[in-house]
Design a protein around this motif. Structure first.
Motif, PDB file in Angstrom:
ATOM      1  N   TYR A   1       0.848  -1.208   0.000  1.00  0.00           N
ATOM      2  CA  TYR A   1       0.000   0.000   0.000  1.00  0.00           C
ATOM      3  C   TYR A   1       0.871   1.242   0.000  1.00  0.00           C
ATOM      4  CZ  TYR A   1      -3.070   3.664   1.828  1.00  0.00           C
ATOM      5  OH  TYR A   1      -3.756   4.831   2.015  1.00  0.00           O
ATOM      6  N   LEU A   2       0.633   2.123  -0.953  1.00  0.00           N
ATOM      7  CA  LEU A   2       1.302   3.432  -0.976  1.00  0.00           C
ATOM      8  C   LEU A   2       0.323   4.415  -1.588  1.00  0.00           C
ATOM      9  CD1 LEU A   2       3.857   5.215  -0.618  1.00  0.00           C
ATOM     10  CD2 LEU A   2       4.430   4.656  -2.984  1.00  0.00           C
ATOM     11  N   HIS A   3      -0.141   5.351  -0.788  1.00  0.00           N
ATOM     12  CA  HIS A   3      -1.123   6.320  -1.274  1.00  0.00           C
ATOM     13  C   HIS A   3      -0.472   7.685  -1.488  1.00  0.00           C
ATOM     14  CE1 HIS A   3      -4.269   9.365  -0.983  1.00  0.00           C
ATOM     15  NE2 HIS A   3      -5.085   8.462  -1.474  1.00  0.00           N
ATOM     16  N   ASP A   4       0.407   8.072  -0.552  1.00  0.00           N
ATOM     17  CA  ASP A   4       0.979   9.420  -0.594  1.00  0.00           C
ATOM     18  C   ASP A   4       2.197   9.469  -1.501  1.00  0.00           C
ATOM     19  OD1 ASP A   4      -0.819  10.426   1.354  1.00  0.00           O
ATOM     20  OD2 ASP A   4       0.330   9.356   2.864  1.00  0.00           O
ATOM     21  N   HIS A   5       2.570  10.707  -1.846  1.00  0.00           N
ATOM     22  CA  HIS A   5       3.778  10.875  -2.656  1.00  0.00           C
ATOM     23  C   HIS A   5       5.013  10.605  -1.794  1.00  0.00           C
ATOM     24  CE1 HIS A   5       6.433  12.451  -5.690  1.00  0.00           C
ATOM     25  NE2 HIS A   5       7.076  13.050  -4.704  1.00  0.00           N
ATOM     26  N   ILE A   6       5.931   9.795  -2.298  1.00  0.00           N
ATOM     27  CA  ILE A   6       7.269   9.703  -1.700  1.00  0.00           C
ATOM     28  C   ILE A   6       8.271   9.912  -2.840  1.00  0.00           C
ATOM     29  CG2 ILE A   6       6.465   8.218   0.196  1.00  0.00           C
ATOM     30  CD1 ILE A   6       7.959   5.872  -1.116  1.00  0.00           C
ATOM     31  N   CYS A   7       9.556  10.023  -2.537  1.00  0.00           N
ATOM     32  CA  CYS A   7      10.501  10.475  -3.573  1.00  0.00           C
ATOM     33  C   CYS A   7      10.557   9.498  -4.756  1.00  0.00           C
ATOM     34  CB  CYS A   7      11.887  10.706  -2.979  1.00  0.00           C
ATOM     35  SG  CYS A   7      12.759   9.214  -2.536  1.00  0.00           S
ATOM     36  N   ASP A   8      10.869  10.038  -5.928  1.00  0.00           N
ATOM     37  CA  ASP A   8      10.821   9.247  -7.166  1.00  0.00           C
ATOM     38  C   ASP A   8      11.747   8.037  -7.129  1.00  0.00           C
ATOM     39  OD1 ASP A   8       9.031  11.067  -8.099  1.00  0.00           O
ATOM     40  OD2 ASP A   8      10.468  12.176  -9.348  1.00  0.00           O
ATOM     41  N   SER A   9      12.945   8.216  -6.530  1.00  0.00           N
ATOM     42  CA  SER A   9      13.898   7.098  -6.536  1.00  0.00           C
ATOM     43  C   SER A   9      13.348   5.931  -5.712  1.00  0.00           C
ATOM     44  CB  SER A   9      15.265   7.543  -6.010  1.00  0.00           C
ATOM     45  OG  SER A   9      15.149   8.033  -4.691  1.00  0.00           O
ATOM     46  N   ALA A  10      12.637   6.234  -4.641  1.00  0.00           N
ATOM     47  CA  ALA A  10      12.061   5.169  -3.802  1.00  0.00           C
ATOM     48  C   ALA A  10      10.918   4.474  -4.533  1.00  0.00           C
ATOM     49  CB  ALA A  10      11.564   5.760  -2.481  1.00  0.00           C
ATOM     50  N   VAL A  11      10.088   5.270  -5.218  1.00  0.00           N
ATOM     51  CA  VAL A  11       8.966   4.680  -5.962  1.00  0.00           C
ATOM     52  C   VAL A  11       9.509   3.779  -7.075  1.00  0.00           C
ATOM     53  CG1 VAL A  11       6.945   5.171  -7.399  1.00  0.00           C
ATOM     54  CG2 VAL A  11       7.441   6.617  -5.426  1.00  0.00           C
ATOM     55  N   ALA A  12      10.572   4.240  -7.738  1.00  0.00           N
ATOM     56  CA  ALA A  12      11.147   3.434  -8.834  1.00  0.00           C
ATOM     57  C   ALA A  12      11.644   2.092  -8.292  1.00  0.00           C
ATOM     58  CB  ALA A  12      12.279   4.210  -9.495  1.00  0.00           C
ATOM     59  N   ARG A  13      12.294   2.113  -7.128  1.00  0.00           N
ATOM     60  CA  ARG A  13      12.775   0.846  -6.529  1.00  0.00           C
ATOM     61  C   ARG A  13      11.588  -0.068  -6.217  1.00  0.00           C
ATOM     62  NH1 ARG A  13      16.031   2.156  -1.377  1.00  0.00           N
ATOM     63  NH2 ARG A  13      16.364  -0.093  -1.322  1.00  0.00           N
ATOM     64  N   LEU A  14      10.537   0.516  -5.628  1.00  0.00           N
ATOM     65  CA  LEU A  14       9.361  -0.303  -5.281  1.00  0.00           C
ATOM     66  C   LEU A  14       8.758  -0.937  -6.534  1.00  0.00           C
ATOM     67  CD1 LEU A  14       7.624   2.034  -2.664  1.00  0.00           C
ATOM     68  CD2 LEU A  14       8.487  -0.267  -2.206  1.00  0.00           C
ATOM     69  N   ARG A  15       8.602  -0.114  -7.566  1.00  0.00           N
ATOM     70  CA  ARG A  15       7.928  -0.600  -8.786  1.00  0.00           C
ATOM     71  C   ARG A  15       8.641  -1.795  -9.423  1.00  0.00           C
ATOM     72  NH1 ARG A  15       3.731   2.483  -9.968  1.00  0.00           N
ATOM     73  NH2 ARG A  15       3.843   4.757  -9.776  1.00  0.00           N
ATOM     74  N   ARG A  16       9.958  -1.877  -9.217  1.00  0.00           N
ATOM     75  CA  ARG A  16      10.704  -2.998  -9.815  1.00  0.00           C
ATOM     76  C   ARG A  16      10.366  -4.334  -9.153  1.00  0.00           C
ATOM     77  NH1 ARG A  16      14.838   0.846 -11.040  1.00  0.00           N
ATOM     78  NH2 ARG A  16      15.870   0.714  -9.023  1.00  0.00           N
ATOM     79  N   HIS A  17       9.851  -4.288  -7.893  1.00  0.00           N
ATOM     80  CA  HIS A  17       9.700  -5.546  -7.146  1.00  0.00           C
ATOM     81  C   HIS A  17       8.315  -5.832  -6.570  1.00  0.00           C
ATOM     82  CE1 HIS A  17      13.995  -6.409  -7.269  1.00  0.00           C
ATOM     83  NE2 HIS A  17      14.156  -5.109  -7.155  1.00  0.00           N
ATOM     84  N   VAL A  18       7.451  -4.796  -6.500  1.00  0.00           N
ATOM     85  CA  VAL A  18       6.140  -5.024  -5.862  1.00  0.00           C
ATOM     86  C   VAL A  18       5.021  -4.374  -6.686  1.00  0.00           C
ATOM     87  CG1 VAL A  18       7.218  -4.998  -3.551  1.00  0.00           C
ATOM     88  CG2 VAL A  18       6.122  -2.915  -4.396  1.00  0.00           C
ATOM     89  N   ASN A  19       3.793  -4.782  -6.393  1.00  0.00           N
ATOM     90  CA  ASN A  19       2.615  -4.072  -6.926  1.00  0.00           C
ATOM     91  C   ASN A  19       2.258  -2.966  -5.952  1.00  0.00           C
ATOM     92  OD1 ASN A  19       1.968  -5.692  -9.173  1.00  0.00           O
ATOM     93  ND2 ASN A  19       1.007  -7.217  -7.796  1.00  0.00           N
ATOM     94  N   LEU A  20       2.090  -1.764  -6.456  1.00  0.00           N
ATOM     95  CA  LEU A  20       1.679  -0.677  -5.563  1.00  0.00           C
ATOM     96  C   LEU A  20       0.162  -0.552  -5.582  1.00  0.00           C
ATOM     97  CD1 LEU A  20       4.443   1.981  -6.272  1.00  0.00           C
ATOM     98  CD2 LEU A  20       4.215   0.447  -4.310  1.00  0.00           C
ATOM     99  N   VAL A  21      -0.422  -0.478  -4.387  1.00  0.00           N
ATOM    100  CA  VAL A  21      -1.877  -0.412  -4.245  1.00  0.00           C
ATOM    101  C   VAL A  21      -2.183   0.898  -3.526  1.00  0.00           C
ATOM    102  CG1 VAL A  21      -3.874  -1.534  -3.173  1.00  0.00           C
ATOM    103  CG2 VAL A  21      -1.951  -2.924  -3.979  1.00  0.00           C
ATOM    104  N   ASP A  22      -3.087   1.731  -4.087  1.00  0.00           N
ATOM    105  CA  ASP A  22      -3.288   3.052  -3.471  1.00  0.00           C
ATOM    106  C   ASP A  22      -4.580   3.157  -2.670  1.00  0.00           C
ATOM    107  OD1 ASP A  22      -5.253   3.194  -5.311  1.00  0.00           O
ATOM    108  OD2 ASP A  22      -4.546   5.012  -6.318  1.00  0.00           O
ATOM    109  N   ASN A  23      -5.150   2.011  -2.280  1.00  0.00           N
ATOM    110  CA  ASN A  23      -6.373   2.078  -1.473  1.00  0.00           C
ATOM    111  C   ASN A  23      -6.419   0.920  -0.483  1.00  0.00           C
ATOM    112  OD1 ASN A  23      -7.871  -0.323  -2.626  1.00  0.00           O
ATOM    113  ND2 ASN A  23      -7.347   0.829  -4.474  1.00  0.00           N
ATOM    114  N   PHE A  24      -7.311   1.066   0.494  1.00  0.00           N
ATOM    115  CA  PHE A  24      -7.467   0.036   1.530  1.00  0.00           C
ATOM    116  C   PHE A  24      -8.702  -0.835   1.255  1.00  0.00           C
ATOM    117  CE2 PHE A  24      -4.973   2.706   4.816  1.00  0.00           C
ATOM    118  CZ  PHE A  24      -3.862   1.878   4.730  1.00  0.00           C
TER     119      PHE A  24
END
Ligand SMILES: NC(=O)c1ccc[n+]([C@@H]2O[C@H](COP(=O)([O-])OP(=O)(O)OC[C@H]3O[C@@H](n4cnc5c(N)ncnc54)[C@H](O)[C@@H]3O)[C@@H](O)[C@H]2O)c1
Ligand SMILES: O=C(O)[C@H](O)[C@H](O)COP(=O)(O)O
Length: 305
Positions: free
Chosen positions: A6-29
């Motif tokens: 789960y990631l709803h808020d903005h965090i820095c681009d480099s962190a989001v890029a790392r996450l996107r390589r390995h997980v599915n990002l879900v923006d809701n509960f």
């Protein structure tokens, strides 16, 4: 299976890029039962989500204050909670010092006055400010951020340092170069500046109230970069408009964002910002990447070289 985070808020681009390589990002509960980890920045993570998040290994705060996460519920359901302690401390400390300088030199009053064509000459008595140099600075909470504020105040302005923190021993205060004060009332009476650095808890809620302002040095400048709710805003308004204290600066409010017609915002001796203490490029880069490190560790994700 690719983990869901789960990631709803903005965090820095480099962190989001790392996450996107390995997980599915879900923006809701909508389906907490499908989440493997939860990242919280501005959003709340309540018990009703936690109780359904059976697969979740980690609730990761992007920041220090844990008041947006139901930590008790996480404990009960065996989910670990982490934060990025220290990642934005220098940025918050610098903002706190910025508020002190801005209020001591009446920057809001002067800027508004200039825009209104109010000052036809320089040197008017109402434009006169105060120096920080050699002044007494009172810290409320003597933890990580307070210690960085103290470092700056000592090095740049030779301030004398006082602290109200019942959890810091007299010996610890001495080591840090702080004079320990036993009550908030005694602190506000003794110093020229107060900077607040406590978590929001039952014991800190409205710690700054009418009774405290009644004891304050009338030249006191108050800075709150901790959490809204530590200062009773109605009492602060009274204190600022009746001369119980000189000025205040706050990064945090009881209700965020405050309404545009919030009485404090109209005052020349009040400066507000909307919870930007940790919003510097440097702090966001540190916190964002610590968040990802912790999520990857919890989910046993190894990044390729
Ligand atoms: N404005 C922002 O963006 C921003 C950014 C970071 C942190 N914060 C806030 O600042 C707070 C402080 O951060 P920190 O890293 O210095 O935390 P810290 O844990 O290092 O220090 C907090 C200190 O508060 C003291 N304390 C706790 N309850 C107290 C009480 N009732 N009376 C007096 N002292 C008390 C503790 O003993 C501790 O020394 C955080 O909890 C968070 O809410 C705000
Ligand atoms: O407690 C903190 O660290 C901050 O108040 C808050 O969580 C926001 O910090 P940011 O996400 O902007 O770094």
């Amino acid at each position: 299976m690719i983990p869901n985070v789960y990631l709803h808020d903005h965090i820095c681009d480099s962190a989001v890029a790392r996450l996107r390589r390995h997980v599915n990002l879900v923006d809701n509960f909508d389906h907490p039962e499908e989440l493997d980890a939860i990242i919280v920045r501005q959003q709340y993570c309540p018990r009703e989500v936690i109780s359904r998040a059976k697969r979740c290994r980690l609730i990761q705060m992007h920041g220090v204050g844990l008041d947006r996460i139901d930590v008790e519920a996480a404990k009960e359901y065996g989910i670990s909670v982490k934060r990025t302690k220290g990642g934005n401390a220098q940025s918050v400390a610098e903002l706190a010092i910025g508020f002190m300088l801005a209020m001591a030199r009446k920057m809001k009053f002067l800027d508004r006055g200039l825009q209104a064509g109010k000052f036809q000459t320089f040197g008017l008595p109402e434009t006169v400010g105060l120096e920080l140099s050699g002044k007494k600075l009172g810290l409320v909470g003597g933890g990580q951020i307070a210690q960085l504020v103290a470092d700056i105040a000592r090095a740049a302005f030779h301030c004398k340092l006082f602290v109200y923190d019942p959890f810091l021993s007299a010996e610890a205060c001495k080591k840090l170069g702080f004079q320990k004060v036993e009550t908030v009332e005694a602190l506000v009476a003794a110093v020229d500046f107060v900077s607040i650095h406590v978590p929001l808890t039952e014991s800190t809620k409205h710690m700054f109230n009418a009774a405290v302002f009644a004891k304050a040095n009338p030249d006191l400048i108050l800075v709150n970069t901790s959490r809204g709710g530590v200062v009773d805003e109605e009492a602060l308004y009274q204190a600022l408009t009746t001369g119980q204290i000189l000025a205040a600066g706050m990064d945090v409010f009881e209700q965020q964002p405050p309404r545009p017609d919030h009485p404090l915002l109209s005052l020349d001796n009040f400066i507000g910002t909307l919870h930007v203490g940790g919003s510097t490029r440097e702090a966001l880069e540190r916190n964002g990447n610590t968040v990802v490190d912790n999520v990857f560790a919890a989910l046993h994700i190894k990044e390729e070289e």
